[in-house]
Design a protein around this motif. Structure first.
Motif, PDB file in Angstrom:
ATOM      1  N   ALA A   1     107.032 -83.158  38.768  1.00 16.93           N
ATOM      2  CA  ALA A   1     106.550 -81.846  39.223  1.00 16.93           C
ATOM      3  C   ALA A   1     105.651 -81.987  40.447  1.00 16.93           C
ATOM      4  O   ALA A   1     105.703 -81.165  41.374  1.00 16.93           O
ATOM      5  CB  ALA A   1     105.788 -81.162  38.084  1.00 16.93           C
ATOM      6  N   THR A   2     104.870 -83.037  40.457  1.00 18.47           N
ATOM      7  CA  THR A   2     103.982 -83.253  41.609  1.00 18.47           C
ATOM      8  C   THR A   2     104.783 -83.524  42.867  1.00 18.47           C
ATOM      9  O   THR A   2     104.464 -83.015  43.963  1.00 18.47           O
ATOM     10  CB  THR A   2     103.040 -84.427  41.309  1.00 18.47           C
ATOM     11  N   ILE A   3     105.826 -84.335  42.728  1.00 21.00           N
ATOM     12  CA  ILE A   3     106.664 -84.631  43.907  1.00 21.00           C
ATOM     13  C   ILE A   3     107.322 -83.362  44.442  1.00 21.00           C
ATOM     14  O   ILE A   3     107.369 -83.111  45.653  1.00 21.00           O
ATOM     15  CB  ILE A   3     107.711 -85.699  43.544  1.00 21.00           C
ATOM     16  N   THR A   4     107.827 -82.535  43.532  1.00 22.17           N
ATOM     17  CA  THR A   4     108.448 -81.277  43.969  1.00 22.17           C
ATOM     18  C   THR A   4     107.430 -80.375  44.676  1.00 22.17           C
ATOM     19  O   THR A   4     107.710 -79.794  45.736  1.00 22.17           O
ATOM     20  CB  THR A   4     109.039 -80.549  42.758  1.00 22.17           C
ATOM     21  N   ILE A   5     106.261 -80.278  44.086  1.00 20.31           N
ATOM     22  CA  ILE A   5     105.234 -79.448  44.712  1.00 20.31           C
ATOM     23  C   ILE A   5     104.826 -80.019  46.068  1.00 20.31           C
ATOM     24  O   ILE A   5     104.680 -79.274  47.053  1.00 20.31           O
ATOM     25  CB  ILE A   5     104.023 -79.344  43.771  1.00 20.31           C
ATOM     26  N   GLN A   6     104.672 -81.328  46.121  1.00 25.08           N
ATOM     27  CA  GLN A   6     104.284 -81.942  47.394  1.00 25.08           C
ATOM     28  C   GLN A   6     105.351 -81.728  48.458  1.00 25.08           C
ATOM     29  O   GLN A   6     105.046 -81.434  49.628  1.00 25.08           O
ATOM     30  CB  GLN A   6     104.039 -83.444  47.185  1.00 25.08           C
ATOM     31  N   LYS A   7     106.635 -81.872  48.061  1.00 25.07           N
ATOM     32  CA  LYS A   7     107.718 -81.688  49.023  1.00 25.07           C
ATOM     33  C   LYS A   7     107.711 -80.279  49.581  1.00 25.07           C
ATOM     34  O   LYS A   7     107.772 -80.070  50.804  1.00 25.07           O
ATOM     35  CB  LYS A   7     109.056 -81.973  48.326  1.00 25.07           C
TER      36      LYS A   7
ATOM     37  N   VAL B   1     105.261 -78.022  49.583  1.00 24.93           N
ATOM     38  CA  VAL B   1     104.034 -77.715  50.320  1.00 24.93           C
ATOM     39  C   VAL B   1     104.029 -78.399  51.672  1.00 24.93           C
ATOM     40  O   VAL B   1     103.628 -77.811  52.693  1.00 24.93           O
ATOM     41  CB  VAL B   1     102.800 -78.116  49.475  1.00 24.93           C
ATOM     42  N   ARG B   2     104.473 -79.661  51.713  1.00 27.19           N
ATOM     43  CA  ARG B   2     104.471 -80.367  52.983  1.00 27.19           C
ATOM     44  C   ARG B   2     105.450 -79.716  53.984  1.00 27.19           C
ATOM     45  O   ARG B   2     105.147 -79.588  55.170  1.00 27.19           O
ATOM     46  CB  ARG B   2     104.847 -81.825  52.766  1.00 27.19           C
ATOM     47  N   GLY B   3     106.632 -79.291  53.493  1.00 32.58           N
ATOM     48  CA  GLY B   3     107.567 -78.607  54.395  1.00 32.58           C
ATOM     49  C   GLY B   3     106.979 -77.305  54.919  1.00 32.58           C
ATOM     50  O   GLY B   3     107.081 -76.993  56.117  1.00 32.58           O
ATOM     51  N   TRP B   4     106.380 -76.559  54.036  1.00 31.20           N
ATOM     52  CA  TRP B   4     105.758 -75.292  54.470  1.00 31.20           C
ATOM     53  C   TRP B   4     104.637 -75.538  55.477  1.00 31.20           C
ATOM     54  O   TRP B   4     104.515 -74.833  56.485  1.00 31.20           O
ATOM     55  CB  TRP B   4     105.237 -74.566  53.243  1.00 31.20           C
ATOM     56  N   LEU B   5     103.863 -76.559  55.228  1.00 26.92           N
ATOM     57  CA  LEU B   5     102.771 -76.872  56.151  1.00 26.92           C
ATOM     58  C   LEU B   5     103.307 -77.297  57.520  1.00 26.92           C
ATOM     59  O   LEU B   5     102.743 -76.912  58.559  1.00 26.92           O
ATOM     60  CB  LEU B   5     101.879 -77.984  55.561  1.00 26.92           C
ATOM     61  N   GLN B   6     104.393 -78.068  57.528  1.00 29.59           N
ATOM     62  CA  GLN B   6     104.951 -78.492  58.824  1.00 29.59           C
ATOM     63  C   GLN B   6     105.514 -77.306  59.596  1.00 29.59           C
ATOM     64  O   GLN B   6     105.346 -77.211  60.821  1.00 29.59           O
ATOM     65  CB  GLN B   6     106.035 -79.552  58.584  1.00 29.59           C
ATOM     66  N   ARG B   7     106.191 -76.395  58.907  1.00 34.20           N
ATOM     67  CA  ARG B   7     106.727 -75.229  59.603  1.00 34.20           C
ATOM     68  C   ARG B   7     105.610 -74.355  60.153  1.00 34.20           C
ATOM     69  O   ARG B   7     105.678 -73.852  61.281  1.00 34.20           O
ATOM     70  CB  ARG B   7     107.611 -74.425  58.638  1.00 34.20           C
ATOM     71  N   VAL B   8     104.613 -74.149  59.354  1.00 33.28           N
ATOM     72  CA  VAL B   8     103.481 -73.358  59.843  1.00 33.28           C
ATOM     73  C   VAL B   8     102.845 -74.036  61.039  1.00 33.28           C
ATOM     74  O   VAL B   8     102.487 -73.392  62.035  1.00 33.28           O
ATOM     75  CB  VAL B   8     102.470 -73.151  58.709  1.00 33.28           C
TER      76      VAL B   8
END
Length: 1852
Positions: free
Chosen positions: A766-772, A774-781
């Protein structure tokens, strides 16, 4: 779950290691079936191949998850094995500094070799009442568990403390006993708990010694039974001892010492009382110096000796017995130094008769020197036929001497233990007991002898009992949870025990060999080989024929048989014992009586115990050498008795572990630790637990922990048990790995670790999924933000460049124009500047030359003028300087003299003496002027008479001459006419002369009158000037003091406020202690009443005021007669025999009889004197006058006094006194502040003294003038009425300036003077119209007489005082002579008798002084009460007289009006007073106090009982009935106390009476008549004030009662809230899903846990507090008190929560910090909603807030450490470090706090001066303040409801 799944890649395991025992490693590849080795990576990243045994296929032990490391309970570990236990203990000990850890039912205690602050009183109170698994492991938790089970199950308990020497057994047992002494303190005043603790220093001194492993090693075993009564208070104790190591008395190994008492005596040898012991330093004695170093680092033997003596004294051992004990111990040291010399023959030896040590030995023990010298070297052989005396060899004599020393010490040890048991014994019935067993642990050395064999035999028995108990608990747990019971195989050491104690076992063979006349150790060893050679637990060493090996449960031990027989026999020659029996000292002889020869069987506890332990064999007859019991037999018997006792109790186990042999603090040696863990049975407990289902989870906890493994559709079901069943069956395929119990789920070892792994994998995915995501969203932003920013930057940059170019072009063109204009202007300015300069230079040069010539001429002319004037000026200046100097000197001298004279005149003018001298001079002048005026009046009358006579003669002569003239005119003749004319002329001349003389006389008279008037005017002007000067000085003083007062007022107010808070806190603590003692007294009185309920004996109720015993105030104390009656009553109750023993009561009665006799004589003498005076008065006294004249005189005096004084005197006096106090205080403060004794404040004080004296003199004059005026008015009235009788001399005259009455003769003389003055008033009235001078003169005469009378009285008092002092001097001389005689007699006595005689004398002296002081206090109280009564009587008489006079006058003048007023008063409304009869008082108190329910007044006015009581008090005050007021208030206070005692746990009732008591107190203040309390009163309320009585002291009593009720209210509220706090604040999930649950281990299965669920949520706490708030508000409690109540409650919530947080590892986590912050915010919101945020409750929660923040902050970098230090200002350093040590991650994503980070925190906080206390004192109570809160209600507006049944009260 297969092995391949468990042993996969990255799996962590334990492998054996020769240095660290076990070493961690990690698999680098998966394990497959059939692999012969494992590839492991060690911690240093080295790769190692680990071979696998193909036969056993034993794989390495698996490591537990990190989340389980550091657990409080070892059984909570998923993998239970030796490396996991060792690692967990090591982590807790080194990283968290936790020395205690649970292992199932065992508490493992590791010795830290450092003093830790975890044993204070606050920690004891924190563990008291707590369940064992709720708090961190601690010895107090085990003690509380034993205490609680004893109280709940009513079964005796035992705490078994074992371990190696140096592991801390004695300290652990000592702390357990301290816990019982604190929690179960004795209910009586016997202080038995102090005696129990005092036995420890004694037993340590005589039974502990320094060994290589421990500086304070117990060389004996002891079992202490602490007895309790039915209330579970300590009532007594009993001690048994086992196997004292007697060989240490005569031999010590290297680096070891003998018993501590020997070195303590040597260290204190210089004391005077120990001089006769003839001791020196310990190095001089053989028995004390064999080990080398005789001192212990950090130990003061002399100080320990004082503690030992104090303990002896506390236990009741007399000083003489203590000296005897020390003599016996010193004799042993001297015996060791006795030199035994070998003779020429090898088989004989001798002792020198001059041996000083032998002489000291014999002298100290009181035995004959010659006999001891003989029998030390000889022994007696007894055969059937005769007796032989045989010499001994040197070695035999030394052995005999050593045996004697050991025997003496052993007998003394037993005697001391017996004395300790006598001191701890009680006659009360014992209901139950708790035993504390402090016994040696398993021992193995290089050379093991008889002592080690007995110790290991005892440990075998204890281990067997331990194994059976653990097995029994496991069986009970399985049966309770309805789990199928399967037999668990555990180690049974019964074969080893049979080897030792069975028939023909090792001990039997040893005893048998001892009976053989020539038995040897070798023969006994051979018998062991032959008998037990085939036993599994017995082995023979290969290389020895005198040793044997026993396979104990802990390890194999090789014993050397040498010395076994001798130690088992414990032979002492009978001849030496007989010498000691014949000692002249009784104690020495008693030690060696025949009944002492055999060691008595240890007795059980006091009577009343549930266990009756007795020996299985009948007692033997008198012991002799053949039938004497061996040491092994005695030890086996006592051990069997001990095991019987332990088996009949519920045992609790404490295993002490020694972490290292170097005694280094917090240093862990794994080898030594594993060795002890194996020996003490901890690993056996782990093995038994691991064999079954070691991990146990409640369904609720399992569901909360692993609900993320449950599918969503399964969560829809509401049955948690069914959900848990389904998820376990799907996760764990093997059904044998878990079992479902009634309330818990049982898991095999390793299953929890598997579930933790699945949970971690779930979280990781679950942590890996959340990290993936969140990290994608952060990069797009981030990309969109960068793109927008880039476009914006480009647009702004291009615009900026274009604008910059245009600006450059504009600036270039403008610069060219500026250059042209500037160059033109600069050239023109340069030309003009040069031209102007040239012209200016020419003009200046020409003018310079002309001026230079002119100045030269002018200077020459001026020089001549200057010389002329300077010379003249110099001459004049010299002359003027000389003259001025002379004038200045004269002026200075004259000014100095003038100043001195002026200062003296000012001081004299301001002094009272000067005023007196002025008055005396003025009086003389007035008298002289009066006499002169009288003479002139007489002369004027004489001259007037002469003038009238002359005028009449002149008229007659004129008439005669006229007749003659007419006659001559008729007759002829001229000569006659001439002659007549001449006569007429002469007569005219004479008439003119007479007129001129008359004019001269009139002029002289008028001139003298003018001079007199001028003199009087000057005196009045001088008086006015003095008054003006006084006013100016007052103004100056006020102006000077205002600034200083303003500056110091703020600081003084703060200091005063702080001191007031401290004083209030101390006072309220005293009130609390008083109430506690009062409650304790009541309880004891009830018990005594129950005990004394025998036929024919009944205690009479005391007739004293109950308020006296309740309030203990001087104003309501009883008289001496009452005390004497009580004392007599006590004597009658306790009987004559006991009364004879009570010396205090006897002396008090005796002294009281003497006092009563003296008082009777004094009263009789006073009566006789009074009769004589009455007789003389009857003879001298004239007949009395009419009563009306007395009333008129008194009325006139009272009228004048009111007119003159009431309007002005009060106001001026108050103002002046306030001014004086303010100035005096300010002057004192300034003087103290500046430190100058000669500053201006002394001038202020002098001025104030002068003003005070002048004011007093002025008051005296006014009073005297008033008295004289009264007498004048009375005389005028009598004269006008035509009454010529003599004035009434016996009229009541009050002299305000004197307390004594005026003598009759003085009054007569004064009255005659006034009458004469009145008769002269007509003559000199024109001189002084109001007659003040005459009145002053007559008043001064009277004052002089009064002063003379007072002076005579003072002289008589002085003579009486001198006589009294002379009598005291004579008494002191007699006392000194008596003491000298006593001292001389004392010197003839022995030292012991001197001490006893001195103690008796001191006791008698202190008793007499105490009685004198008591009598003095009683007399003062009696006088005070008498004076108060007299004052009240006089006030009542004065008021009655004034009222009678007023009514008499008004009755004569306005009879009709008075009748109308009387009629109107009957028609008036209710006046706010309630009348009741005296016999209805008990009914009033019953209906209004004792039987009143708060619910009955639900709709009535709040605090209605207080208003009703005040209205009754007001009526009693109105009728002036002081006894009624006293009785009503006393009954009310006692009734309230009775109600509160009956409802001691009822919050509503307590709050109700707190509000009513406070309201009654406010009413007594509001209507007291004190202006400070009447500022908010209305005019109607002022009419309801008390008129006759001052109830200030009762206000103090009510204030103290309010404090007691407030403390009871807090206690009730805390008792309700305290069980809810921990569950609501720390355990309940206020934020659902935030906190996880960790494995809890075996401790949660403790029998102390209740079956029901008593968890509370925060809403329950808030509801309860809301209920408290509603009750207090509805009952009208003052808002200020409500604020203080909740401040105290919130402090208690903070203290309990923080203390539990500091003592519980399971709640120190990030999620708990979040829950805590949320709960605190809810409490703050509740405070704001109830408008209680100003109470200071939030400030009390500051430590808890900071603790929650500390749990949530990051704990890695130094910056985090600085942030923690800056935020945690309300937490101490110990608390911060403790929380960081306890911080526990709830999952693997959190990190532990490193040791380095904690060290950083400690380094940054080392400068703090924090208190050493770890926990908060939750019992601390803030001082309560009851501010004055007046009521707006008037008494006449209060309605009494019918439900109170107060119909007997009449409204007035």
């Amino acid at each position: 779950m297969s092995l391949s799944e468990l042993y996969s890649q990255n799996t962590r395991v334990w492998i054996p290691d020769p240095e660290d025992v076990w070493r961690p490693a990690e698999l680098t590849r998966d394990y497959k079936e059939g692999d012969r080795s494992l590839q492991l990576r060690l911690e240093d990243d080295t790769i190692r191949e680990y071979p696998i045994d193909t036969q056993s296929k034993q794989l390495p032990f698996l490591r537990n998850p990190d989340i389980l490391v550091g657990e409080n309970d070892l059984t909570a570990l998923s993998y239970l094995h030796e490396p996991a236990v060792l690692h967990n203990l090591k982590v807790r000990f080194l990283e968290s500094n936790h020395i205690y850890t649970y292992c199932g039912i065992v508490l493992v205690a590791i010795n830290p070799y450092e003093q830790l602050p975890i044993y204070g009183q606050d920690v004891i109170y924190a563990y008291s009442g707590q369940n064992m698994g709720d708090m961190d492991p601690h010895i107090f938790a085990v003690a509380e568990e034993a205490y609680k089970q004893m109280a709940r199950d009513e079964k005796n308990q035992s705490i078994i403390v074992s371990g190696e020497s140096g592991a801390g057994k004695t300290v652990s047992a000592k702390y357990a006993m301290r816990y019982f002494a604190t929690v179960g303190g004795s209910a009586s005043d016997t202080n038995i708990e102090e005696k129990v603790l005092a036995s420890s220093p004694i037993m340590e001194a005589i039974g502990n010694a320094k060994t290589t492993r421990n500086d304070n090693s117990s060389r004996f075993g002891k079992y202490i039974q602490i007895g309790f009564d039915k209330r579970y208070h300590i009532i007594g104790a009993n001690m048994r001892t086992y196997l004292l190591e007697k060989s240490r008395v005569v031999f010590q190994a290297d680096e070891e010492r003998n018993y501590h008492i020997f070195y303590q005596l040597c260290a204190a040898a210089s004391l005077p009382e120990l001089k006769e012991l003839a001791l020196t330093c310990a190095e001089d004695f053989f028995y004390a110096s064999q080990g080398g170093d005789t001192s212990i680092e950090g130990v003061d033997d002399a100080e320990d000796f004082e503690k030992t003596r104090q303990a002896f004294t506390l236990l009741g051992v007399r000083e003489s017995h203590q000296i005897s004990i020390f003599k016996i111990i010193a004799s042993i040291l001297h015996l060791g130094n006795v030199e035994i010399q070998a003779e020429r023959q090898d088989d004989s030896c001798s002792v020198s008769p001059q041996d000083e040590h032998l002489g000291a030995f014999c002298r100290l023990l009181g035995v004959e020197h010659s006999q001891m010298e003989h029998w030390l070297c000889h022994r007696k052989l007894v055969t059937a036929a005769e007796t032989y005396v045989k010499t001994m060899s040197l070695q035999q004599a030394v052995n005999a001497r050593n045996a004697l020393a050991k025997h003496i010490y052993a007998q003394l040890f037993g005697w001391i233990v017996e004395q300790v048991n006598k001191a701890l014994h009680t006659a009360l019935k014992q209901h139950s007991f708790i035993g504390v067993l402090d016994i040696y642990g398993f021992e193995t050395f290089e050379v093991n002898s008889f002592e080690q064999f007995c110790i290991n035999y005892a440990n075998e028995k204890l281990q067997q009992q331990f194994n059976s108990h653990v097995f029994k608990l496991e069986q009970e747990e399985y049966m309770k949870e309805q789990i199928p019971w399967t037999l668990i195989d555990f180690y049974d050491n019964q074969p080893c025990i049979d080897l030792i104690e069975a028939k023909l076992g090792i001990l039997d063979l040893l005893d048998e060999e001892c009976k053989v006349p020539k038995g040897t150790d070798q023969n006994w060893a051979q018998k062991l080989y032959d008998r037990h050679g085939g036993s599994q637990h017995f082995q023979k060493p290969r290389m020895s024929n005198t040793a044997f090996i026993v396979a104990h449960f802990a390890d194999k031990v090789e014993y050397l048989s040498d010395g076994f027989l001798e130690k088992n026999r414990d032979t002492v020659y009978e001849e030496q014992i007989n010498i000691l029996k014949a000692s002249k000292f009784p104690l020495v002889a008693d030690l060696f009586h025949d009944d002492k020869d055999a060691v008595p069987a240890p007795t059980t506890s006091a009577k009343g115990s549930k266990i009756n332990v007795r020996s299985a064999r009948p007692p033997l007859k008198a012991a002799n050498k053949e039938h004497k019991k061996t040491v092994g037999h005695q030890f086996r018997t006592s051990l069997h008795l001990l095991m019987e006792t332990l088996n009949a109790t519920t045992p609790h186990y404490v295993r002490c572990v020694k972490p290292n042999d170097e005694k280094l603090p917090f240093h862990f040696d794994p080898k030594r630790a594993v060795q002890q863990l194996r020996a003490c049975g901890v690993l056996e407990t782990i093995r038994i637990s691991a064999a079954g289902y070691p991990s146990r989870w409640a369904y609720h906890d399992f569901f909360n922990r692993y609900r993320m493994l449950i599918k969503k559709r399964e969560l829809a079901s509401g049955d948690k048990k069914a959900i848990c069943r389904s998820v376990l069956e799907s996760l764990i395929k093997d059904p044998d790995k878990f079992q479902f119990g009634r309330t818990k789920i049982f898991f095999r070892a390793g299953q929890v670790a598997y579930l933790e792994k699945l949970r971690a994998d779930k979280f990781r995915a679950a942590t890996i999924t959340i990290q993936k995501t969140v990290r994608g969203w952060l990069q797009r932003v981030k990309y969109r933000r960068l793109k927008g920013a880039t476009l914006t930057l480009q647009r702004y940059c291009r615009g900026h460049l274009a604008r910059r170019l245009a600006e450059h072009l504009r600036r270039t063109r403008a610069a060219v124009v500026f250059q042209k204009q500037y160059r033109m202007r600069r050239a023109r300015l340069a030309y003009q500047r040069v031209r102007r300069a040239a012209i200016a230079i020419q003009a200046c040069t020409r003018g310079m030359f002309v001026r230079r010539i002119y100045r030269q001429v002018l200077r020459e002319h001026k020089a001549t003028v200057i010389q002329k004037h300077v010379r003249g000026w110099a001459a004049r200046r010299h002359f003027l300087r000389l003259r001025g100097a002379a004038v200045v000197i004269q002026c200075a001298f004259r000014m100095l003299k003038a100043k001195q004279e002026l200062r003296a005149l000012k001081i004299e003018a301001r002094s009272a003496e000067h005023l007196k001298r002025l008055n005396v001079g003025m009086e003389n002048k007035v008298v002289q002027l009066q006499r002169k005026i009288d003479d002139q009046n007489k002369e004027f009358k004489t001259l007037s008479e002469q003038l009238s006579a002359a005028a009449s003669a002149h008229a007659m002569e004129v008439a005669k001459l006229r007749k003659e003239l007419a006659h001559y005119q008729q007759s002829p003749g001229g000569d006659g006419g001439l002659r007549l004319q001449e006569e007429v002329e002469s007569l005219r001349t004479e008439l003119q002369r007479a007129h001129s003389e008359r004019k001269v006389l009139e002029d002289a008279h008028s001139r003298e009158s003018d001079e007199l008037r001028k003199r009087v005017a000057d005196l009045e002007q001088e008086n006015a000037l003095l008054k003006d000067e006084k006013e100016q000085l007052n103004h100056q003083i006020l102006s000077r003091s205002k600034d200083d007062l303003a500056r110091g007022s703020a600081q003084e107010s703060l200091l005063m406020k702080r001191e007031l808070e401290e004083e209030r806190s101390r006072y309220q603590n005293l009130v609390k202690e008083y109430s506690r003692l009062e409650q304790r007294y009541d309880n004891l009185r009830d018990e005594m009443t129950i005990i004394k309920q025998t036929p024919g004996h009944k205690r009479n109720p005391s007739n004293q005021s109950s308020l006296e015993s309740d309030s203990n105030y001087p104003s309501i104390s009883t008289s001496e007669v009452g005390d004497t009656e009580d004392a007599l009553q006590q004597v009658e109750e306790i009987g004559l025999e006991k009364a004879a023993l009570d010396m205090t009561v006897f002396l008090k009665l005796q002294k009281r009889v003497r006092e009563l006799e003296q008082e009777r004589r004094k009263l009789q003498a006073q009566l006789e004197r009074r009769e004589q005076q009455d007789g003389r008065k009857a003879q001298v006294e004239p007949p009395k006058n009419d009563i009306d004249l007395d009333q008129d005189a008194d009325l006139a005096y009272n009228t004048l006094k009111r007119q003159e004084l009431e309007s002005e005197n009060k106001k001026l006096k108050n103002d002046l006194n306030e001014l004086r106090k303010a100035v005096a205080d300010q002057a004192t403060q300034n003087n103290a502040a500046h430190g100058s004794p000669h500053g201006s404040p002394d001038g202020y004080g002098l001025l104030l003294n002068q003003l005070r004296l002048a004011h007093e003199e002025l008051e005296v004059r006014k009073e005297e003038v008033l008295i004289l005026r009264t007498q004048i008015v009375s005389a005028d009235q009598r004269r006008l009425a035509g009454q010529s009788a003599e004035p009434n001399i016996n009229a009541r005259t009050s002299w305000p300036n004197s307390e004594k009455h005026v003598d009759q003769e003085d009054a007569i003389e004064a009255y005659h003077g006034v009458c004469q003055t009145n008769s002269k008033t007509e003559d000199w009235g024109y001189l002084n119209e109001d007659g003040e001078l005459g009145l002053a003169y007559q008043g001064l005469k009277q004052v002089a007489r009064l002063l003379e009378a007072q002076l005579q009285a003072q002289s008589r008092a002085h003579e009486e005082e001198v006589g009294g002092l002379q009598a005291q001097v004579e008494a002191l001389k007699e006392e000194m002579d008596r003491q000298q005689q006593t001292f001389a007699q004392t010197l003839l006595l022995s030292p012991e008798a001197q001490v006893e005689f001195g103690v008796q004398q001191e006791m008698a002296r202190l008793t007499n002084e105490n009685l004198d002081l008591k009598e003095l206090v009683e007399k003062l109280e009696k006088n005070e009460k008498k004076l108060k009564k007299q004052l009240k009587i006089h006030m009542k008489k004065v008021q009655d007289l004034e009222a009678a006079q007023t009514l008499a006058q008004n009755g004569k003048r306005h009879q009709e009006l008075s009748r109308q007023v009387a009629v109107q008063r009957k028609e008036k409304d209710f006046q706010g007073m309630l009348e009741y009869h005296r016999e209805d008082e008990a009914l009033l108190i019953r209906n209004l106090v004792t039987e009143l329910k708060p619910q009955a007044l639900a709709g009535a006015v709040p605090c209605l009982p207080a208003y009703i009581l005040y209205m009754c008090i007001r009526h009693a005050d109105y009728v002036n009935d002081d006894l009624k007021v006293h009785s009503l208030l006393t009954s009310t206070i006692n009734g309230i106390k009775k109600v509160l005692k009956k409802h001691s746990d009822d919050f509503e009732m307590t709050s109700f009476w707190l509000s009513n008591t406070c309201r009654l107190l406010h009413c007594l203040k509001q209507y007291s008549g004190d202006e400070g309390f009447m500022t908010q009163n209305t005019a109607k309320q002022n009419e309801h004030c008390l008129k006759n009585f001052d109830l200030t002291e009762y206000r103090q009593v009510l204030s103290d009662l309010s404090i007691q009720i407030y403390q009871q209210l807090i206690k009730i509220a805390e008792g309700v809230l305290q069980p809810m706090i921990v569950s609501a604040m720390l355990e309940n999930e206020s934020i659902q899903g935030l906190s996880g649950v960790k494995p809890t281990g075996y401790r949660k299965r403790s029998s102390s846990m209740a079956d029901g669920d008593h968890s509370y949520c925060l809403e329950a706490v808030i509801r309860q507090m809301s209920s408290f708030h509603t009750v207090m508000c509805d009952q009208g409690l003052d808002p200020e008190i409500i604020l203080q109540v909740f401040k105290q409650l919130f402090y208690m919530i903070t203290a309990v929560t923080l203390n539990n947080l500091l003592l519980r590892k399971d709640v120190c986590s990030w999620s708990t910090g979040m829950q805590l912050r949320y709960n605190i915010s809810q409490l703050e919101e509740w405070l704001r909603g109830r408008n209680l945020h100003q109470s200071g409750a939030v400030q009390t929660m500051e430590p808890l807030i900071q603790a929650a923040q500390l749990l949530q902050l990051k704990k890695k970098t130094p910056e985090d450490a600085e942030a923690i230090c800056s935020l945690s200002t309300s937490l101490s350093t110990q608390q911060i470090v403790k929380i960081l040590n306890l911080y526990t991650p709830l999952n693997e994503f959190e990190e532990r706090v490193t040791v380095g980070f904690i060290r950083t925190i400690q380094a940054q906080l080392q400068d703090r001066n924090d208190p050493q206390q770890l926990l908060l004192d939750y019992k601390h109570m803030f001082p309560v303040l009851f501010p004055f809160n007046p009521s707006a209600l008037t008494m006449d507006s209060i309605h009494i409801p019918a439900c109170l049944n107060l119909e007997f009260l009449n409204e007035v």
